[in-house]
Design an enzyme around this catalytic site. Structure first.
Site, PDB file in Angstrom:
ATOM      1  N   ASP A  97      -8.055   4.700  -2.708  1.00 47.20           N
ATOM      2  CA  ASP A  97      -6.708   4.144  -2.543  1.00 47.20           C
ATOM      3  C   ASP A  97      -6.154   4.691  -1.227  1.00 47.20           C
ATOM      4  O   ASP A  97      -6.743   5.592  -0.617  1.00 47.20           O
ATOM      5  CB  ASP A  97      -5.800   4.561  -3.726  1.00 47.20           C
ATOM      6  N   SER A  98      -5.004   4.150  -0.812  1.00 43.90           N
ATOM      7  CA  SER A  98      -4.350   4.686   0.386  1.00 43.90           C
ATOM      8  C   SER A  98      -3.820   6.095   0.123  1.00 43.90           C
ATOM      9  O   SER A  98      -3.762   6.923   1.020  1.00 43.90           O
ATOM     10  CB  SER A  98      -3.193   3.765   0.784  1.00 43.90           C
ATOM     11  N   TYR A 151      -0.508   1.207   3.065  1.00 48.28           N
ATOM     12  CA  TYR A 151      -1.238  -0.016   3.409  1.00 48.28           C
ATOM     13  C   TYR A 151      -0.319  -1.238   3.394  1.00 48.28           C
ATOM     14  O   TYR A 151      -0.560  -2.213   4.090  1.00 48.28           O
ATOM     15  CB  TYR A 151      -2.357  -0.265   2.388  1.00 48.28           C
ATOM     16  N   GLY A 152       0.702  -1.172   2.539  1.00 50.87           N
ATOM     17  CA  GLY A 152       1.517  -2.364   2.284  1.00 50.87           C
ATOM     18  C   GLY A 152       2.261  -2.914   3.476  1.00 50.87           C
ATOM     19  O   GLY A 152       2.691  -4.066   3.455  1.00 50.87           O
ATOM     20  N   CYS A 209      -6.656  -0.052  -5.540  1.00 50.41           N
ATOM     21  CA  CYS A 209      -5.574  -0.420  -4.618  1.00 50.41           C
ATOM     22  C   CYS A 209      -5.491  -1.942  -4.557  1.00 50.41           C
ATOM     23  O   CYS A 209      -6.442  -2.597  -4.108  1.00 50.41           O
ATOM     24  CB  CYS A 209      -5.875   0.148  -3.233  1.00 50.41           C
ATOM     25  N   ASN A 210      -4.385  -2.490  -5.004  1.00 50.68           N
ATOM     26  CA  ASN A 210      -4.214  -3.947  -4.997  1.00 50.68           C
ATOM     27  C   ASN A 210      -4.172  -4.510  -3.574  1.00 50.68           C
ATOM     28  O   ASN A 210      -4.696  -5.593  -3.312  1.00 50.68           O
ATOM     29  CB  ASN A 210      -2.905  -4.331  -5.697  1.00 50.68           C
ATOM     30  N   THR A 211      -3.544  -3.774  -2.670  1.00 51.13           N
ATOM     31  CA  THR A 211      -3.424  -4.268  -1.295  1.00 51.13           C
ATOM     32  C   THR A 211      -4.814  -4.406  -0.677  1.00 51.13           C
ATOM     33  O   THR A 211      -5.168  -5.451  -0.109  1.00 51.13           O
ATOM     34  CB  THR A 211      -2.550  -3.310  -0.456  1.00 51.13           C
ATOM     35  N   CYS A 271       0.735  -2.743  -7.915  1.00 55.53           N
ATOM     36  CA  CYS A 271       0.390  -1.707  -6.928  1.00 55.53           C
ATOM     37  C   CYS A 271       0.073  -0.490  -7.780  1.00 55.53           C
ATOM     38  O   CYS A 271       0.823  -0.167  -8.712  1.00 55.53           O
ATOM     39  CB  CYS A 271       1.579  -1.419  -6.012  1.00 55.53           C
ATOM     40  N   THR A 272      -1.048   0.161  -7.490  1.00 50.64           N
ATOM     41  CA  THR A 272      -1.483   1.234  -8.392  1.00 50.64           C
ATOM     42  C   THR A 272      -0.537   2.440  -8.383  1.00 50.64           C
ATOM     43  O   THR A 272      -0.588   3.278  -9.291  1.00 50.64           O
ATOM     44  CB  THR A 272      -2.915   1.691  -8.042  1.00 50.64           C
ATOM     45  N   HIS A 273       0.321   2.538  -7.372  1.00 52.43           N
ATOM     46  CA  HIS A 273       1.325   3.608  -7.383  1.00 52.43           C
ATOM     47  C   HIS A 273       2.371   3.398  -8.493  1.00 52.43           C
ATOM     48  O   HIS A 273       2.956   4.355  -8.980  1.00 52.43           O
ATOM     49  CB  HIS A 273       2.055   3.662  -6.035  1.00 52.43           C
TER      50      HIS A 273
HETATM   51  N1  DGL Z   1      -1.630   1.764  -4.085  1.00 51.95           N
HETATM   52  C1  DGL Z   1      -1.723   0.664  -3.224  1.00 51.95           C
HETATM   53  C2  DGL Z   1      -1.769  -0.681  -3.937  1.00 51.95           C
HETATM   54  O1  DGL Z   1      -2.194  -0.748  -5.075  1.00 51.95           O
HETATM   55  C3  DGL Z   1      -1.119   0.642  -1.852  1.00 51.95           C
HETATM   56  C4  DGL Z   1       0.157   1.349  -1.558  1.00 51.95           C
HETATM   57  C5  DGL Z   1       0.399   1.414  -0.064  1.00 51.95           C
HETATM   58  O2  DGL Z   1      -0.323   2.179   0.595  1.00 51.95           O
HETATM   59  O3  DGL Z   1       1.274   0.683   0.429  1.00 51.95           O
HETATM   60  O4  DGL Z   1      -1.427  -1.687  -3.397  1.00 51.95           O
END
Ligand code: DGL
Length: 278
Positions: A25-26, A57-58, A89-91, A203-205
């Site tokens: 992930d990021s 990443y977003g 990470c979805n992004t 988003c996994t966060h």
């Molecule tokens: N955790 C990430 C996701 O699932 C990205 C968050 C980020 O770095 O913006 O999209």
């Protein structure tokens, strides 16, 4: 005799017990996926890679993510020889999953917004999607909507503040409740928003803030893809060998190690005890 040879070939292809699962992930968002996988496979050796040099990443462009993620995963795969990669990470997945699969000869499990289970769960037919700005604009999401929620309303909202709030929470800092309230408002203020009954944490966060988000949205259900990913990982590794004891996992970062150590208390819960730099 032929059967013995065939069996030997399968045995040779099976990874050794110490071959790890590699999470990517990021930042620390992927821990929301790791916790479900660890519950199912407690002895799995874990490498958790965070691309802090490029987080978040977003707010990055598609071309940057599409070039960066496969290149980093290539280096990580060479260093750690994982049996399986989980891009938590979805992004990264909505942009680069196909590029990674094309570049690597290792099974890759991706994380994409849980539109299918949300469509099955909604009663009002109005679903919210919280994700990064990059994720919510992807054609991959348009396709998921067309495939699974074509006759429903999918309200999308990019909530970069939640990424930073989740990072802060895992460093032990307080979360400002206004950040969660603003994210929920970003959905509710759209047309039909008052009928929203389920929110996808795309988003996994964001599952790391689920309690705080639930407080800002009483009566709304939340859904994310982590349980499905854990099932997929179990399926893909079925019959493989695992160590008999739990060994310390490795947290590897593209950023600096001093900053990574601010997450030490949270990472210890996941048995990520060794820190390395990529
Ligand atoms: N955790 C990430 C996701 O699932 C990205 C968050 C980020 O770095 O913006 O999209």
């Amino acid at each position: 005799m032929r059967r013995v040879t065939a069996f030997k070939m399968i045995a040779d292809l099976s990874p050794c017990a110490d071959a790890p699962l590699l999470f990517f992930d990021s930042g620390i968002g992927g821990l929301s996926v790791l916790r479900k996988v660890q519950a199912a496979l407690p002895f799995a050796p874990i490498i958790y890679a965070a691309d802090y040099a490029a987080m978040p990443y977003g707010t990055r462009s598609e071309s940057e993510i599409a070039a960066r993620v496969p290149a980093l995963l290539g280096r990580l795969a060479e260093r750690y020889r994982p049996r399986l990669i989980i891009i938590a990470c979805n992004t990264a997945c909505t942009i680069a999953l196909s590029h990674v699969r094309a570049a690597l000869n290792i099974p890759v499990v991706g994380t994409v917004p849980a539109i299918k289970p949300a469509a099955a769960a909604t009663k009002s037919g109005v679903i919210g999607l919280l994700g990064t700005a990059a994720t919510i604009r992807q054609a991959y999401v348009d396709q998921l909507q067309a495939d699974f929620a074509a006759n429903m309303r999918l309200l999308r909202h990019g909530a970069p503040e939640l990424v930073h709030a989740a990072e802060a929470k895992l460093r032990g800092e307080a979360v400002d409740p206004n950040i969660c309230a603003r994210a929920i408002d970003g959905l509710k203020q759209q047309r039909d928003g008052e009928n929203l009954d389920i929110v996808i944490l795309g988003c996994t966060h964001f599952p790391l803030l689920q309690a705080e988000l639930a407080h800002a949205a009483p009566g709304v259900g939340f859904i994310d893809g982590s349980a499905g990913i854990a099932r997929r990982v179990c399926h893909l590794t079925e019959g493989q060998k695992w160590p008999r004891v739990r060994s310390p996992g490795i947290f590897v970062t593209t950023g600096d190690l001093t900053s990574a150590q601010r997450y030490q208390a949270a990472l210890t819960i996941f048995n990520l005890l060794r820190f390395e730099r990529l």
